[in-house]
Design a protein around this motif. Structure first.
Motif, short mmCIF file in Angstrom:
data_model
loop_
_atom_site.label_atom_id
_atom_site.label_comp_id
_atom_site.label_asym_id
_atom_site.label_seq_id
_atom_site.Cartn_x
_atom_site.Cartn_y
_atom_site.Cartn_z
N SER A 206 0.86 -1.20 0.00
CA SER A 206 0.00 0.00 0.00
C SER A 206 0.89 1.23 0.00
O SER A 206 1.48 1.59 1.02
CB SER A 206 -0.92 0.01 1.22
N GLU A 207 0.96 1.88 -1.15
CA GLU A 207 1.81 3.07 -1.26
C GLU A 207 1.29 4.19 -0.36
O GLU A 207 2.07 4.90 0.29
CB GLU A 207 1.86 3.53 -2.71
N LYS A 208 -0.02 4.34 -0.31
CA LYS A 208 -0.60 5.40 0.51
C LYS A 208 -0.30 5.20 1.99
O LYS A 208 0.12 6.12 2.70
CB LYS A 208 -2.11 5.46 0.29
N ALA A 209 -0.50 3.96 2.47
CA ALA A 209 -0.22 3.67 3.88
C ALA A 209 1.26 3.82 4.19
O ALA A 209 1.64 4.30 5.27
CB ALA A 209 -0.69 2.26 4.21
N SER A 210 2.11 3.44 3.25
CA SER A 210 3.55 3.57 3.45
C SER A 210 3.96 5.03 3.56
O SER A 210 4.78 5.41 4.40
CB SER A 210 4.31 2.91 2.29
N ARG A 211 3.37 5.86 2.71
CA ARG A 211 3.67 7.29 2.75
C ARG A 211 3.21 7.90 4.08
O ARG A 211 3.91 8.71 4.68
CB ARG A 211 2.98 8.00 1.58
N THR A 212 2.06 7.46 4.55
CA THR A 212 1.53 7.95 5.82
C THR A 212 2.43 7.56 6.99
O THR A 212 2.59 8.32 7.95
CB THR A 212 0.11 7.40 6.06
N SER A 213 3.04 6.39 6.88
CA SER A 213 3.90 5.91 7.97
C SER A 213 5.30 6.51 7.93
O SER A 213 6.15 6.19 8.76
CB SER A 213 4.00 4.39 7.93
N GLY A 214 5.56 7.36 6.94
CA GLY A 214 6.84 8.06 6.88
C GLY A 214 7.84 7.52 5.88
O GLY A 214 8.96 8.02 5.78
N ARG A 216 9.60 7.14 2.43
CA ARG A 216 9.77 8.01 1.26
C ARG A 216 9.52 7.16 0.01
O ARG A 216 10.44 6.66 -0.64
CB ARG A 216 11.15 8.64 1.27
N THR A 217 8.25 7.03 -0.30
CA THR A 217 7.83 6.06 -1.32
C THR A 217 8.41 6.37 -2.70
O THR A 217 8.75 5.44 -3.45
CB THR A 217 6.29 6.04 -1.41
#
Length: 323
Positions: A206-214, A216-217
């Motif tokens: 999940s790119e969105k969840a990864s970005r939210t968790s900090g 640097r996607t």
């Protein structure tokens, strides 16, 4: 009591299914080897298996790089053309026996591959252009650049020191096989035990969840394309040395075999799930099928049909696992 027994039996069946699902690629490879060994007396010979591994090395190196990309839900259709361009640039430095130029040839091949991969990565990650479109464009650009660079003619008369990368051996192991093992070991460790590897899986999940968790996607996605391009450059170097010349048409359709190896190996096209061990078995299955059908005198046209059927079957299995 009956319900308990039924539940226990159901749980046991589920565990058996999970084991078979996890080991399916290995079982498929073993079954393939058994069938081909019964079809040809030459299949299990040492020389034949050395040839299989040597031929698999190029596709295996490409497939490792493509695995990184597909794990992030991307695709790389340009590796075959990048391979050709990198090999041509390397060969232009290798026409002289000067050892310094051999070093330049190695660096040039890797640099061209990494640069092409970086261009793919920037366009996909930062400009949000679909990976299919970007890498299809790079496939055409790199192939055209190869023809321009070589003037449409092979670059031959390469230095024996350069040819060692395709025809030499280290402790009796052909250099291409040694290179594949080294690349696999480094990349397997990176994916399994480093923060970067965990980020690759996270972005694919999940790119969105990864970005939210900090995470640097964008950098993670770009890095996977750089890795894919870098390994395509290495594959181009080895293939050029093995064929003793840089051919402008080298690597045509190699991207299809690389993607096939990744998909057959169980990496999901939806990203976030897959292993390099599976990719290696996928590459071995493709190499073994090609070799076995050659031994049986089957036309290369039918080989394409067989590989295409296997790819579709692997995708169907992936869809069923997600259903």
């Amino acid at each position: 009591m009956t319900d308990q027994a039924t539940a226990t039996q159901s749980g046991g069946s589920a565990r058996v299914f999970n084991i078979l699902q996890g080991q399916g690629i290995l079982l498929a490879f073993v079954a393939l080897c058994i069938v081909l060994s019964l079809s040809s007396e030459f299949f299990l010979t040492w020389n034949n298996w050395t040839n299989i591994l040597r031929q698999t090395a190029i596709n295996g190196i490409l497939a490792i790089g493509v695995t990184f990309v597909i794990l992030t839900k991307g695709i790389d259709l340009s590796v075959g053309s990048i391979l050709a361009l990198s090999g041509a640039v390397a060969a232009s430095f290798a026409v002289t026996p000067d050892p310094y130029f051999i070093g330049f040839a190695i660096v040039a091949a890797l640099a061209v591959g990494a640069l092409a991969g970086a261009v793919n990565g920037v366009l996909v990650a930062w400009l949000n252009i679909p990976a299919f479109v970007v890498t299809l464009g790079m496939l055409s650009v790199a192939r055209g650049a190869t023809y321009i660079y070589t003037d449409g003619r092979p670059i031959s008369n390469l230095s024996p020191a350069f040819l060692w990368f395709g025809k030499g051996a280290i402790f009796g192991i052909p250099v291409p096989i040694f290179a594949l093992a080294l690349v696999f070991g480094i990349c397997w460790f990176a994916l399994r035990y480093t923060i970067f590897g965990r980020h690759v899986y996270a972005v694919g999940g999940s790119e969105k969840a990864s970005r939210t968790s900090g995470i640097r996607t964008k950098k993670v996605i770009m890095s996977t394309y750089v890795i894919s391009g870098l390994l395509a450059g290495l594959a181009g170097l080895i293939l050029t040395a093995r064929t003793t010349a840089a051919l402008p048409q080298a690597g045509v359709a190699y991207e299809l075999d690389a993607i096939a190896a990744v998909v057959i190996g169980g990496t999901s096209l939806s990203g976030g799930r897959g292993t390099l061990i599976g990719t290696m078995f996928g590459a071995l299955i493709i190499g073994t099928i090609n070799n076995g059908l050659d031994l049986m005198g089957v036309s290369s046209y039918y080989q394409q049909v067989v590989k295409g059927t296997i790819i579709v079957g692997a995708v169907l299995l992936d869809v069923n696992r997600k259903a």
